[in-house]
Design a protein around this motif. Structure first.
Motif, PDB file in Angstrom:
ATOM      1  N   SER A 195     -11.732 -19.161 -21.744  1.00 52.29           N
ATOM      2  CA  SER A 195     -11.031 -18.184 -22.594  1.00 52.29           C
ATOM      3  C   SER A 195     -11.178 -18.492 -24.079  1.00 52.29           C
ATOM      4  O   SER A 195     -11.035 -17.607 -24.924  1.00 52.29           O
ATOM      5  CB  SER A 195      -9.543 -18.142 -22.222  1.00 52.29           C
ATOM      6  OG  SER A 195      -8.965 -19.433 -22.369  1.00 52.29           O
ATOM      7  N   THR A 196     -11.463 -19.752 -24.417  1.00 51.67           N
ATOM      8  CA  THR A 196     -11.603 -20.119 -25.830  1.00 51.67           C
ATOM      9  C   THR A 196     -12.970 -19.725 -26.377  1.00 51.67           C
ATOM     10  O   THR A 196     -13.187 -19.752 -27.591  1.00 51.67           O
ATOM     11  CB  THR A 196     -11.407 -21.631 -26.018  1.00 51.67           C
ATOM     12  OG1 THR A 196     -12.422 -22.343 -25.290  1.00 51.67           O
ATOM     13  CG2 THR A 196     -10.034 -22.058 -25.507  1.00 51.67           C
ATOM     14  N   PHE A 197     -13.894 -19.392 -25.477  1.00 52.02           N
ATOM     15  CA  PHE A 197     -15.239 -19.020 -25.907  1.00 52.02           C
ATOM     16  C   PHE A 197     -15.317 -17.498 -25.957  1.00 52.02           C
ATOM     17  O   PHE A 197     -15.420 -16.819 -24.943  1.00 52.02           O
ATOM     18  CB  PHE A 197     -16.276 -19.576 -24.925  1.00 52.02           C
ATOM     19  CG  PHE A 197     -17.677 -19.575 -25.468  1.00 52.02           C
ATOM     20  CD1 PHE A 197     -18.154 -20.645 -26.212  1.00 52.02           C
ATOM     21  CD2 PHE A 197     -18.534 -18.492 -25.243  1.00 52.02           C
ATOM     22  CE1 PHE A 197     -19.445 -20.646 -26.707  1.00 52.02           C
ATOM     23  CE2 PHE A 197     -19.814 -18.484 -25.744  1.00 52.02           C
ATOM     24  CZ  PHE A 197     -20.276 -19.567 -26.478  1.00 52.02           C
ATOM     25  N   ASN A 229     -22.544 -22.908 -18.503  1.00 57.10           N
ATOM     26  CA  ASN A 229     -21.302 -23.373 -17.880  1.00 57.10           C
ATOM     27  C   ASN A 229     -20.087 -22.563 -18.305  1.00 57.10           C
ATOM     28  O   ASN A 229     -19.049 -22.606 -17.629  1.00 57.10           O
ATOM     29  CB  ASN A 229     -21.060 -24.845 -18.228  1.00 57.10           C
ATOM     30  CG  ASN A 229     -22.087 -25.757 -17.593  1.00 57.10           C
ATOM     31  OD1 ASN A 229     -22.599 -25.457 -16.519  1.00 57.10           O
ATOM     32  ND2 ASN A 229     -22.397 -26.860 -18.253  1.00 57.10           N
ATOM     33  N   VAL A 230     -20.204 -21.833 -19.424  1.00 57.34           N
ATOM     34  CA  VAL A 230     -19.023 -21.136 -19.937  1.00 57.34           C
ATOM     35  C   VAL A 230     -19.154 -19.618 -19.907  1.00 57.34           C
ATOM     36  O   VAL A 230     -18.161 -18.919 -20.074  1.00 57.34           O
ATOM     37  CB  VAL A 230     -18.702 -21.591 -21.386  1.00 57.34           C
ATOM     38  CG1 VAL A 230     -18.289 -23.040 -21.397  1.00 57.34           C
ATOM     39  CG2 VAL A 230     -19.889 -21.362 -22.303  1.00 57.34           C
ATOM     40  N   PHE A 231     -20.350 -19.092 -19.694  1.00 55.73           N
ATOM     41  CA  PHE A 231     -20.482 -17.632 -19.651  1.00 55.73           C
ATOM     42  C   PHE A 231     -21.756 -17.227 -18.918  1.00 55.73           C
ATOM     43  O   PHE A 231     -22.667 -18.034 -18.701  1.00 55.73           O
ATOM     44  CB  PHE A 231     -20.484 -17.028 -21.060  1.00 55.73           C
ATOM     45  CG  PHE A 231     -21.696 -17.398 -21.881  1.00 55.73           C
ATOM     46  CD1 PHE A 231     -22.905 -16.702 -21.761  1.00 55.73           C
ATOM     47  CD2 PHE A 231     -21.637 -18.445 -22.797  1.00 55.73           C
ATOM     48  CE1 PHE A 231     -24.011 -17.044 -22.512  1.00 55.73           C
ATOM     49  CE2 PHE A 231     -22.743 -18.797 -23.551  1.00 55.73           C
ATOM     50  CZ  PHE A 231     -23.929 -18.100 -23.413  1.00 55.73           C
ATOM     51  N   GLU A 232     -21.776 -15.956 -18.524  1.00 51.10           N
ATOM     52  CA  GLU A 232     -22.972 -15.297 -18.009  1.00 51.10           C
ATOM     53  C   GLU A 232     -23.098 -13.970 -18.735  1.00 51.10           C
ATOM     54  O   GLU A 232     -22.111 -13.260 -18.915  1.00 51.10           O
ATOM     55  CB  GLU A 232     -22.867 -15.059 -16.498  1.00 51.10           C
ATOM     56  CG  GLU A 232     -22.871 -16.314 -15.658  1.00 51.10           C
ATOM     57  CD  GLU A 232     -22.745 -15.997 -14.176  1.00 51.10           C
ATOM     58  OE1 GLU A 232     -22.820 -14.808 -13.822  1.00 51.10           O
ATOM     59  OE2 GLU A 232     -22.566 -16.928 -13.375  1.00 51.10           O
ATOM     60  N   LEU A 242     -16.639 -13.556 -27.442  1.00 54.10           N
ATOM     61  CA  LEU A 242     -17.919 -12.853 -27.555  1.00 54.10           C
ATOM     62  C   LEU A 242     -18.598 -13.186 -28.876  1.00 54.10           C
ATOM     63  O   LEU A 242     -19.827 -13.289 -28.954  1.00 54.10           O
ATOM     64  CB  LEU A 242     -17.689 -11.344 -27.445  1.00 54.10           C
ATOM     65  CG  LEU A 242     -17.127 -10.836 -26.112  1.00 54.10           C
ATOM     66  CD1 LEU A 242     -16.947  -9.325 -26.165  1.00 54.10           C
ATOM     67  CD2 LEU A 242     -18.064 -11.214 -24.982  1.00 54.10           C
ATOM     68  N   GLU A 243     -17.793 -13.367 -29.904  1.00 52.52           N
ATOM     69  CA  GLU A 243     -18.370 -13.731 -31.196  1.00 52.52           C
ATOM     70  C   GLU A 243     -19.053 -15.099 -31.117  1.00 52.52           C
ATOM     71  O   GLU A 243     -20.134 -15.307 -31.691  1.00 52.52           O
ATOM     72  CB  GLU A 243     -17.277 -13.754 -32.275  1.00 52.52           C
ATOM     73  CG  GLU A 243     -16.722 -12.386 -32.653  1.00 52.52           C
ATOM     74  CD  GLU A 243     -15.779 -11.822 -31.613  1.00 52.52           C
ATOM     75  OE1 GLU A 243     -15.360 -12.601 -30.717  1.00 52.52           O
ATOM     76  OE2 GLU A 243     -15.470 -10.621 -31.662  1.00 52.52           O
ATOM     77  N   CYS A 244     -18.432 -16.019 -30.395  1.00 54.52           N
ATOM     78  CA  CYS A 244     -19.036 -17.349 -30.216  1.00 54.52           C
ATOM     79  C   CYS A 244     -20.373 -17.237 -29.495  1.00 54.52           C
ATOM     80  O   CYS A 244     -21.341 -17.928 -29.842  1.00 54.52           O
ATOM     81  CB  CYS A 244     -18.101 -18.254 -29.428  1.00 54.52           C
ATOM     82  SG  CYS A 244     -16.565 -18.690 -30.273  1.00 54.52           S
ATOM     83  N   MET A 245     -20.424 -16.369 -28.502  1.00 56.19           N
ATOM     84  CA  MET A 245     -21.657 -16.209 -27.740  1.00 56.19           C
ATOM     85  C   MET A 245     -22.762 -15.625 -28.625  1.00 56.19           C
ATOM     86  O   MET A 245     -23.920 -16.052 -28.561  1.00 56.19           O
ATOM     87  CB  MET A 245     -21.401 -15.294 -26.536  1.00 56.19           C
ATOM     88  CG  MET A 245     -22.587 -15.144 -25.593  1.00 56.19           C
ATOM     89  SD  MET A 245     -22.092 -14.370 -24.055  1.00 56.19           S
ATOM     90  CE  MET A 245     -21.295 -12.901 -24.651  1.00 56.19           C
ATOM     91  N   GLN A 246     -22.412 -14.657 -29.463  1.00 57.37           N
ATOM     92  CA  GLN A 246     -23.400 -14.076 -30.364  1.00 57.37           C
ATOM     93  C   GLN A 246     -23.869 -15.099 -31.393  1.00 57.37           C
ATOM     94  O   GLN A 246     -25.056 -15.174 -31.713  1.00 57.37           O
ATOM     95  CB  GLN A 246     -22.795 -12.849 -31.055  1.00 57.37           C
ATOM     96  CG  GLN A 246     -22.557 -11.684 -30.093  1.00 57.37           C
ATOM     97  CD  GLN A 246     -21.753 -10.570 -30.724  1.00 57.37           C
ATOM     98  OE1 GLN A 246     -21.053 -10.793 -31.726  1.00 57.37           O
ATOM     99  NE2 GLN A 246     -21.819  -9.380 -30.134  1.00 57.37           N
ATOM    100  N   GLU A 247     -22.920 -15.931 -31.898  1.00 58.97           N
ATOM    101  CA  GLU A 247     -23.303 -16.983 -32.851  1.00 58.97           C
ATOM    102  C   GLU A 247     -24.231 -18.000 -32.199  1.00 58.97           C
ATOM    103  O   GLU A 247     -25.175 -18.489 -32.815  1.00 58.97           O
ATOM    104  CB  GLU A 247     -22.044 -17.677 -33.380  1.00 58.97           C
ATOM    105  CG  GLU A 247     -21.202 -16.816 -34.305  1.00 58.97           C
ATOM    106  CD  GLU A 247     -19.944 -17.532 -34.758  1.00 58.97           C
ATOM    107  OE1 GLU A 247     -19.816 -18.740 -34.428  1.00 58.97           O
ATOM    108  OE2 GLU A 247     -19.110 -16.902 -35.427  1.00 58.97           O
TER     109      GLU A 247
END
Length: 657
Positions: A141-143, A108-111, A145-150
């Motif tokens: 916007s609050t999510f 829901n927040v990224f692809e 790239l670091e969040c995605m990697q975590e």
């Protein structure tokens, strides 16, 4: 209306067009041999958001038979609900490429584009790593790239297959991988229910659950299910999921020890109540999912119609509808309908060429006179005030034809609506030809050429139908809901699926319907002339066994000790009917006709069951004395002089579910 539950979740390609369906002549949609074919047999979808994203396989709009064959022949077969995951894993192991393919991981927040390095079939997950070059699109916007990697590391790089859309490859090597993931995704989003595993029985899961839910999904997509029923289904699903979640929380909170504590007892009682509520909701869901029972269930359709009431000036208008007006027609109309002598007062008249416009212009007490002609209507008649629609001439001379897709033709919610001397013709419909939602509707000297169901009399509504002809319904000619009042006099009901369908749900807190049937001709229906639909009760099996043993053929006794014979409740007939019944009796028409006693006896027996269940509910609430006058409301008021001929299954039947 909210999007149907059955619709597959949109992939990243929801940003893109949905062009093309998978259609192959040799069932390659589920077979294992497409790797031997040069090139891909699947369509592709071009993203219109992030232009750097690669194309993906277009698989989210498969046809019914493609999904059906895949689940039946290759994935689930005859497995039990508890074996679904195991069977699915075995299927994936045969058709899924274990590595070497790319996909878009969609949340829901990224692809983000990932590369699959391994597949864990038993858990239905893929081990992935970010692709090179790194391609992603963030929706929040609050999510970062670091969040995605975590997040990926937190998941130990294992992503559910349902969240992956396979990147298009024209070689055909990954066609089966894309299809297999689509089947898994669709199943867990549209077919699987969290409570399925707890419903173990002797029947295979595909027949019990998958097939009916799949058919309902496609019936909704192809607009074969009324929007009100779709909304009810979605609401029931949401309710059941919420109650089941609460049930699991209560069940998990009960300690495993044998300590008989007060807290544990309270939790047990709460858990049992939630369990009963879940079973009740599941039963309703199954009724809608089953195509044979779907319309038997019924639904309380929301109607936003608001009555206008009287005009501010207090005047009442006569609306005259005619496609063309000639001098001779105007003279005849004035003489028969509009002259002050016949009406007793001066009339205010408005002329219309469009029937729908005339009806929409009505206020409380208005009258619509429809001149001979063929009127084509693309909208819906929504009548919320007490108005009168009257044809000027014979019904076959005033034809109102509904065209264009839509749920409804005529919706009535007014306190006292009268419709006479019209012919209604329905085409391309989803719902019945006339729905009485609230108030009273009188239908006299009309012809109704139906398509789906005919007339529906909903809870708390009243219908008086006289000297009318109804035919052609693919469902029931007249559907009578619990708590309604239906009076049928001198009508013809024929060439329908069923003649009259009476819905009496014993588990619902509704009064039983009150039915008067006099001198109707019910013939040439595919099923029964009259059919009563009600749930199976434990006493049904016992009663049937006792009757076979004793050979009991006596009339069923009602709560007040009187037997179910015709005329037993004549003193409670509606005033509008009493006079006509006396004329029938004087003319000798009130003689016994085959089928009348049968209906009266069965409806009386059902009344007794309803009374017993209501008394039991009151007793559970601590009310030990019930008013027998209220509790023993027999379903029928008067059933006499009806003729049943050439109905496929007979004059009367009871459908237990």
């Amino acid at each position: 209306m909210a999007e149907p539950r059955g619709e597959a979740a949109a992939p990243p390609s929801a940003r893109a067009g949905k062009a093309g369906l998978l259609q192959e002549d040799n069932d390659s949609c589920s077979g294992y041999g497409s790797r031997d074919k040069p090139g891909s047999a699947l369509g592709r979808t071009v993203p219109d958001g992030n232009v750097l994203f690669p194309d993906i396989f277009h698989t989210d709009r498969l046809l019914f038979y493609e999904r059906f064959k895949a689940y039946q022949d290759y994935i689930l077969a005859d497995c039990k609900a508890s074996e679904v995951k195991e069977f699915t894993a075995e299927y994936l192991e045969k058709v899924l490429e274990p590595s070497g393919w790319q996909a878009i991981w969609h949340t829901n927040v990224f692809e983000v584009v990932v590369e699959v390095v391994d597949v864990e079939y038993s858990s239905l997950k893929a081990v992935v790593q970010f692709s090179e070059p790194f391609l992603c699109e963030l929706r929040d916007s609050t999510f970062t790239l670091e969040c995605m990697q975590e997040l990926l590391e937190l998941k130990e790089r294992r992503i559910p297959l349902q969240e992956l859309w396979v990147v298009y490859d024209e070689s055909g090597e990954f066609d089966q991988t894309a299809l297999a993931i689509e089947h898994v995704r669709f199943f867990y989003q549209c077919i699987w229910r969290t409570w399925d595993e707890e419903e173990e029985d002797d029947f295979d899961y595909f027949v019990r659950c998958v097939e009916p839910r799949l058919r309902l999904h496609y019936d909704i997509l192809e607009h074969r299910v009324p929007s009100g029923l779709v909304a009810d289904y979605q609401n029931l699903l949401s309710q059941c999921e919420e109650v089941y979640r609460r049930f699991l929380n209560v069940r998990n909170s009960i300690p495993s020890s044998d300590l008989d504590s007060e807290v544990e007892n309270v939790s047990m009682v709460e858990g049992l109540k939630l369990y009963e509520e879940i079973e009740h909701l599941k039963q309703k869901l199954k009724l809608i999912e089953n195509p044979l029972l779907r319309y038997v269930f019924g639904y309380q359709k929301y109607s936003g119609l608001q009555a206008k009431g009287l005009r501010p000036a207090g005047t009442r208008i006569t609306h005259v509808v005619s496609s063309t007006m000639t001098t001779s027609l105007l003279q005849a109309l004035t003489r028969d309908k509009l002259c002050p002598e016949s009406c007793g007062k001066e009339l205010e008249i408005q002329f219309h060429s469009d029937l729908l416009t005339a009806v929409n212009a009505c206020y409380e007490g208005d009258r619509v006179i429809i001149c001979p002609g063929h009127y084509v209507v693309y909208g819906v008649f929504c009548i919320a005030d007490s108005v009168e629609l009257e044809g000027y001439g014979l019904p076959d001379d005033i034809v109102i034809e509904k065209r264009g897709k839509g749920d409804n033709f005529v919706d009535c919610t007014g306190a006292n609506i009268r419709i006479s001397s019209l012919k209604l013709v329905q085409h391309d419909a989803v719902e019945g030809i006339l729905n009485v939602h609230h108030g009273k509707t009188t239908l006299e000297n009309c012809v109704l050429q139906c398509e789906t169901t005919g007339i529906t009399v909903r809870t708390s509504a009243e219908l008086l139908m006289k000297k009318s002809d109804l035919y052609g319904a693919k469902g029931a000619g007249v559907e009578i809901y619990p708590g309604s009042t239906c009076t049928l006099l001198d009508n013809g009901i024929h060439h329908c699926k069923e003649g009259i369908l009476i819905k009496n749900f014993l588990d619902e807190h509704y009064d039983i319907p009150k039915i008067t049937m006099v001198n109707n001709m019910i013939h040439n229906n595919e099923g029964y002339g009259v059919v009563l639909v009600r749930p199976m009760m434990p006493s049904d099996a016992k009663d049937a066994s006792a009757d076979r043993t004793k050979g009991n053929t006596q009339p069923v006794q009602l709560g007040d000790g009187t037997s179910c014979v015709e005329g037993s409740r004549q003193e409670e007939l509606p005033e509008c009917v009493t006079g006509e019944l006396k004329l029938y009796e004087q003319a000798g028409i009130a003689e016994q006709v085959e089928g009348n006693d049968e209906i009266a006896n069965e409806l009386g027996a059902t009344s007794v069951k309803k009374s017993q269940m209501q008394k039991k509910r009151l007793s559970e609430l601590g009310i030990t004395e019930a008013d027998d006058n209220l509790m023993s409301q027999e379903m029928f008021v008067y059933i006499v002089g009806n003729q049943f001929k050439w109905n496929g299954k007979g004059s009367f039947g009871t459908f237990l579910f």
